[in-house]
Motif scaffolding. Sequence first.
Motif: not given
Length: 260
Positions: A227-232
């Motif tokens: 989830a963190f990677d998805r939105v940077g």
Amino acid sequence: MSDVMPDRGKIIAVTGKGGTGKTVISTLFVRFLSEVDVPLAIDADPASSLPAALGIEVKRTIGDLREEIARPSAIPFDESMPTDMMLEKKIGELLINTPDFSLLTMGRSEGPGCYCLINDILRHAIDRFSKRFETVVIDCEAGLEHLSRRTMRDVDTLVVVSDPTMRGVKTAGVIKEISDQLEISFDQIYLILNKATDEDRAFFEDKIKEIGIELAGVVPQDENVKAFDRVGKPLIDLPADSPAVLAVREIMEKMKLIGG
């Protein structure tokens, strides 16, 4: 216990096959070490994923310094200052300091040619700046580049990250084999099985023993990381109860990098 202080800090290098999650592990190492002191994080991967994971925007890298050195007119050198001191000063200007950690980024070379000069500057940076910090965490380039060029020659703890695949574990074995051939010794060498289950641990445990690396632990697949990677969003801000965060804390306690 001896009263003699070591002449440099503890150097921890994180390596492994591409895609195994080295940067996630490196980021969480920095997070927990920053609870004890102010560590130096070094992004030694030209892909430069660590700064974003730490929530830092980098404007100048060792790669940029290499380009400046390649064009002498672009960088003024003080002839009264020894070259190594001048280089240390220029590398110091690349450091990004925060209250919790400092960051140095290798970056890419924009000009033609190999990474030889960048690796030389990086080796010089590790040698010099490890004397200023209690701990140094190096997020290495995937594969064997830094081992073969002996950039990692003074590492105290080598952490090899593998995903739960035979390719990942075999790569860990090759890293161990190459380091032995090059007579690069580490005080500690561990393998972390990342994005794995207890079943994966049971399947790979004996195979990991066969390659001569101690299994430090298993980090589970973590939806928060996705989830963190998805939105940077910076991975250093993962929730304290996130499965990966809890697992890495336990692993670092086992490795005696932080207290229990």
